[in-house]
Design a protein around this motif. Structure first.
Motif, PDB file in Angstrom:
ATOM      1  N   ALA A 104      -9.821  -9.864  -9.955  1.00 15.80           N
ATOM      2  CA  ALA A 104     -11.261  -9.932 -10.155  1.00 15.80           C
ATOM      3  C   ALA A 104     -11.768  -8.577 -10.109  1.00 15.80           C
ATOM      4  CB  ALA A 104     -11.992 -10.866  -8.958  1.00 15.80           C
ATOM      5  N   GLY A 105     -11.043  -7.543 -10.032  1.00 13.47           N
ATOM      6  CA  GLY A 105     -11.794  -6.030 -10.064  1.00 13.47           C
ATOM      7  C   GLY A 105     -11.465  -5.478  -8.780  1.00 13.47           C
ATOM      8  N   GLY A 106     -11.039  -6.205  -7.526  1.00 11.67           N
ATOM      9  CA  GLY A 106     -11.225  -5.586  -6.126  1.00 11.67           C
ATOM     10  C   GLY A 106      -9.821  -4.425  -6.245  1.00 11.67           C
ATOM     11  N   THR A 107     -10.270  -3.435  -5.729  1.00  9.57           N
ATOM     12  CA  THR A 107      -8.756  -2.578  -5.161  1.00  9.57           C
ATOM     13  C   THR A 107      -8.277  -2.803  -3.941  1.00  9.57           C
ATOM     14  OG1 THR A 107     -10.228  -0.703  -4.270  1.00  9.57           O
ATOM     15  CG2 THR A 107      -9.774  -0.753  -6.568  1.00  9.57           C
ATOM     16  N   VAL A 108      -6.958  -2.528  -3.913  1.00  9.69           N
ATOM     17  CA  VAL A 108      -6.127  -2.778  -2.692  1.00  9.69           C
ATOM     18  C   VAL A 108      -5.205  -1.558  -2.311  1.00  9.69           C
ATOM     19  CG1 VAL A 108      -4.277  -4.042  -1.547  1.00  9.69           C
ATOM     20  CG2 VAL A 108      -5.930  -5.245  -3.032  1.00  9.69           C
ATOM     21  N   GLU A 109      -5.476  -1.074  -1.203  1.00 10.02           N
ATOM     22  CA  GLU A 109      -4.723   0.385  -0.650  1.00 10.02           C
ATOM     23  C   GLU A 109      -4.151   0.002   0.566  1.00 10.02           C
ATOM     24  OE1 GLU A 109      -7.471   3.727  -2.580  1.00 10.02           O
ATOM     25  OE2 GLU A 109      -8.351   2.885  -0.870  1.00 10.02           O
ATOM     26  N   VAL A 110      -2.974   0.672   0.956  1.00  9.52           N
ATOM     27  CA  VAL A 110      -2.358   0.766   2.220  1.00  9.52           C
ATOM     28  C   VAL A 110      -2.987   1.849   2.725  1.00  9.52           C
ATOM     29  CG1 VAL A 110      -0.348  -0.750   1.580  1.00  9.52           C
ATOM     30  CG2 VAL A 110      -0.051   1.611   1.249  1.00  9.52           C
ATOM     31  N   CYS A 111      -2.733   1.956   4.120  1.00  9.39           N
ATOM     32  CA  CYS A 111      -3.314   3.294   4.797  1.00  9.39           C
ATOM     33  C   CYS A 111      -2.120   4.356   4.401  1.00  9.39           C
ATOM     34  CB  CYS A 111      -2.890   2.968   6.533  1.00  9.39           C
ATOM     35  SG  CYS A 111      -4.195   1.879   7.030  1.00  9.39           S
ATOM     36  N   ALA A 112      -2.680   5.483   4.639  1.00  7.75           N
ATOM     37  CA  ALA A 112      -1.978   6.832   4.024  1.00  7.75           C
ATOM     38  C   ALA A 112      -0.593   6.812   4.840  1.00  7.75           C
ATOM     39  CB  ALA A 112      -2.870   8.073   4.215  1.00  7.75           C
ATOM     40  N   ILE A 113      -0.571   6.536   6.065  1.00 11.35           N
ATOM     41  CA  ILE A 113       0.624   6.576   6.989  1.00 11.35           C
ATOM     42  C   ILE A 113       1.501   5.487   7.025  1.00 11.35           C
ATOM     43  CG2 ILE A 113      -0.538   8.310   8.529  1.00 11.35           C
ATOM     44  CD1 ILE A 113      -1.100   5.975  10.411  1.00 11.35           C
ATOM     45  N   TYR A 114       1.027   4.262   6.173  1.00 11.93           N
ATOM     46  CA  TYR A 114       1.752   3.202   6.241  1.00 11.93           C
ATOM     47  C   TYR A 114       3.256   3.472   5.420  1.00 11.93           C
ATOM     48  CZ  TYR A 114       3.404  -1.665   4.936  1.00 11.93           C
ATOM     49  OH  TYR A 114       4.145  -2.758   5.077  1.00 11.93           O
ATOM     50  N   LEU A 115       3.289   3.944   4.358  1.00 12.30           N
ATOM     51  CA  LEU A 115       4.431   4.075   3.687  1.00 12.30           C
ATOM     52  C   LEU A 115       5.497   5.176   4.421  1.00 12.30           C
ATOM     53  CD1 LEU A 115       3.547   3.995  -0.111  1.00 12.30           C
ATOM     54  CD2 LEU A 115       4.798   2.315   1.362  1.00 12.30           C
ATOM     55  N   PRO A 116       4.817   6.198   4.540  1.00 11.06           N
ATOM     56  CA  PRO A 116       5.577   7.279   5.516  1.00 11.06           C
ATOM     57  C   PRO A 116       6.097   6.611   6.739  1.00 11.06           C
ATOM     58  CG  PRO A 116       3.466   8.515   4.798  1.00 11.06           C
ATOM     59  CD  PRO A 116       3.606   6.802   4.512  1.00 11.06           C
ATOM     60  N   GLY A 117       5.600   5.868   7.424  1.00 14.70           N
ATOM     61  CA  GLY A 117       5.820   5.185   8.476  1.00 14.70           C
ATOM     62  C   GLY A 117       6.983   4.140   8.335  1.00 14.70           C
ATOM     63  N   MET A 118       7.165   3.692   7.135  1.00 17.10           N
ATOM     64  CA  MET A 118       8.278   2.807   6.910  1.00 17.10           C
ATOM     65  C   MET A 118       9.462   3.433   6.245  1.00 17.10           C
ATOM     66  SD  MET A 118       6.463  -0.343   4.686  1.00 17.10           S
ATOM     67  CE  MET A 118       8.092  -0.826   4.184  1.00 17.10           C
ATOM     68  N   GLY A 119       9.362   4.791   6.022  1.00 14.61           N
ATOM     69  CA  GLY A 119      10.323   5.851   5.501  1.00 14.61           C
ATOM     70  C   GLY A 119      10.473   5.302   3.975  1.00 14.61           C
ATOM     71  N   ALA A 120       9.358   4.566   3.194  1.00 11.09           N
ATOM     72  CA  ALA A 120       9.484   4.042   1.738  1.00 11.09           C
ATOM     73  C   ALA A 120       8.595   4.804   1.210  1.00 11.09           C
ATOM     74  CB  ALA A 120       9.188   2.760   1.932  1.00 11.09           C
ATOM     75  N   ASP A 121       8.615   4.607  -0.434  1.00 10.68           N
ATOM     76  CA  ASP A 121       7.655   5.238  -1.201  1.00 10.68           C
ATOM     77  C   ASP A 121       7.058   4.027  -1.724  1.00 10.68           C
ATOM     78  OD1 ASP A 121       9.169   4.040  -3.373  1.00 10.68           O
ATOM     79  OD2 ASP A 121      10.320   6.030  -3.614  1.00 10.68           O
ATOM     80  N   ALA A 122       5.952   4.355  -2.733  1.00  8.81           N
ATOM     81  CA  ALA A 122       5.154   3.251  -3.527  1.00  8.81           C
ATOM     82  C   ALA A 122       5.979   2.448  -4.331  1.00  8.81           C
ATOM     83  CB  ALA A 122       4.393   4.354  -4.334  1.00  8.81           C
ATOM     84  N   SER A 123       7.190   2.545  -4.770  1.00  9.08           N
ATOM     85  CA  SER A 123       7.854   1.457  -5.319  1.00  9.08           C
ATOM     86  C   SER A 123       7.796   0.176  -4.745  1.00  9.08           C
ATOM     87  CB  SER A 123       9.310   2.278  -5.729  1.00  9.08           C
ATOM     88  OG  SER A 123      10.123   2.225  -4.383  1.00  9.08           O
ATOM     89  N   VAL A 124       7.806   0.027  -3.424  1.00  7.16           N
ATOM     90  CA  VAL A 124       8.070  -0.961  -2.728  1.00  7.16           C
ATOM     91  C   VAL A 124       6.613  -1.821  -2.701  1.00  7.16           C
ATOM     92  CG1 VAL A 124       9.650  -0.147  -1.078  1.00  7.16           C
ATOM     93  CG2 VAL A 124       7.142  -0.035  -0.323  1.00  7.16           C
ATOM     94  N   LEU A 125       5.409  -1.294  -3.255  1.00  8.16           N
ATOM     95  CA  LEU A 125       4.333  -1.953  -3.290  1.00  8.16           C
ATOM     96  C   LEU A 125       3.981  -2.716  -4.596  1.00  8.16           C
ATOM     97  CD1 LEU A 125       1.931   0.956  -2.067  1.00  8.16           C
ATOM     98  CD2 LEU A 125       2.866  -0.812  -0.840  1.00  8.16           C
ATOM     99  N   LEU A 126       3.273  -3.906  -4.490  1.00  4.65           N
ATOM    100  CA  LEU A 126       2.809  -4.582  -5.477  1.00  4.65           C
ATOM    101  C   LEU A 126       2.344  -3.645  -6.748  1.00  4.65           C
ATOM    102  CD1 LEU A 126       1.480  -7.448  -3.900  1.00  4.65           C
ATOM    103  CD2 LEU A 126       3.500  -7.691  -5.051  1.00  4.65           C
ATOM    104  N   ASP A 127       2.319  -4.064  -8.006  1.00  7.77           N
ATOM    105  CA  ASP A 127       1.761  -3.270  -8.861  1.00  7.77           C
ATOM    106  C   ASP A 127       0.071  -3.261  -8.649  1.00  7.77           C
ATOM    107  OD1 ASP A 127       3.937  -2.762 -10.289  1.00  7.77           O
ATOM    108  OD2 ASP A 127       3.670  -4.532 -11.597  1.00  7.77           O
ATOM    109  N   GLY A 128      -0.479  -2.130  -8.916  1.00  6.07           N
ATOM    110  CA  GLY A 128      -1.728  -2.103  -8.638  1.00  6.07           C
ATOM    111  C   GLY A 128      -2.360  -1.697  -7.106  1.00  6.07           C
ATOM    112  N   VAL A 129      -1.374  -1.683  -6.181  1.00  4.53           N
ATOM    113  CA  VAL A 129      -1.725  -1.250  -5.047  1.00  4.53           C
ATOM    114  C   VAL A 129      -1.095   0.323  -4.923  1.00  4.53           C
ATOM    115  CG1 VAL A 129      -1.291  -1.650  -2.515  1.00  4.53           C
ATOM    116  CG2 VAL A 129      -1.195  -3.775  -4.199  1.00  4.53           C
ATOM    117  N   THR A 130      -1.989   0.920  -4.090  1.00  4.24           N
ATOM    118  CA  THR A 130      -1.974   2.367  -3.943  1.00  4.24           C
ATOM    119  C   THR A 130      -1.996   2.738  -2.518  1.00  4.24           C
ATOM    120  OG1 THR A 130      -3.985   2.753  -4.447  1.00  4.24           O
ATOM    121  CG2 THR A 130      -2.583   3.025  -6.281  1.00  4.24           C
ATOM    122  N   ALA A 131      -1.528   3.984  -2.162  1.00  3.01           N
ATOM    123  CA  ALA A 131      -1.747   4.534  -0.814  1.00  3.01           C
ATOM    124  C   ALA A 131      -3.226   5.168  -0.763  1.00  3.01           C
ATOM    125  CB  ALA A 131      -0.697   5.386  -0.388  1.00  3.01           C
TER     126      ALA A 131
END
Length: 151
Positions: A104-131
Motif C-alpha cells: 500500500a506504499g508504506g516503508t519498512v526499515e530495520v534499525c541501523a544496528i539490527y543487521l550488524p548485531g546479527m552478523g548479517a547483511d541485507a540479503s537476509v531481509l525481505l525484498d523492499g526492506v532496508t536498514a
C-alpha cells in the motif's frame, strides 16, 4: 498617515487567519505521517502495531515502520514462526500484514544496528526492506504532523 500601518496590520491578519484556520483543520484531521516502532517479540503486540498502521494508511496517512530488536525479525526472509503464524480473529500474521502495508506504499526499515548485531547483511531481509539511516529516521520522527506509535 497612521491609517497605512493600521491597514497593513489588517491585511496581515486577513492573510494569517485563513492560514491558521487551514492548519487547525489539518490538525483536526490527523497526522500526514505515522511512524510505527515495533520492538516487541510478542506476536499479538506486533500484529496490533500492524493493524493500527494499516488503519492509519486507510485514513490517508503515509506509513513508515522501524523494526528493532525482536521486531526486526519480522523483516527476515526466514522469519520465526511467530512472525508468520496467523493470529485470531482474522488469521493474519504480523509479517503478512506488514507486507500488505508495504504494497500500500508504506516503508519498512530495520534499525541501523539490527543487521550488524546479527552478523548479517541485507540479503537476509525481505525484498523492499532496508536498514534505516539514523539521521533520516530522526528527521522523520521529529517532522511536524507525524504521529509515532510504539509497540
Amino acid at each position: 498617515m497612521r491609517i497605512l500601518p493600521a491597514l497593513a496590520v489588517c491585511v496581515a491578519a486577513a492573510v494569517a487567519l485563513p492560514a491558521a484556520a487551514q492548519q487547525k483543520q489539518k490538525m483536526q484531521q490527523g497526522p500526514d505521517t505515522v511512524v510505527a516502532l515495533i520492538t516487541s517479540e510478542n506476536a499479538q503486540t506486533q500484529l496490533m502495531g500492524m493493524v493500527l498502521t494499516m488503519q492509519s494508511v486507510k485514513a490517508g496517512a503515509t506509513a513508515h515502520m522501524l523494526l528493532c530488536g525482536p521486531g526486526g525479525d519480522l523483516a527476515l526472509k526466514d522469519a520465526p514462526e511467530s512472525a508468520t503464524a496467523g493470529q485470531p480473529p482474522m488469521g493474519m500474521s504480523p509479517q503478512g500484514l506488514m507486507k500488505q502495508i508495504m504494497e500500500a506504499g508504506g516503508t519498512v526499515e530495520v534499525c541501523a544496528i539490527y543487521l550488524p548485531g546479527m552478523g548479517a547483511d541485507a540479503s537476509v531481509l525481505l525484498d523492499g526492506v532496508t536498514a534505516a539511516a539514523p539521521d533520516a529516521m530522526a528527521a522523520r520522527l521529529m517532522a511536524p504532523m507525524t504521529r509515532v506509535l510504539s509497540f
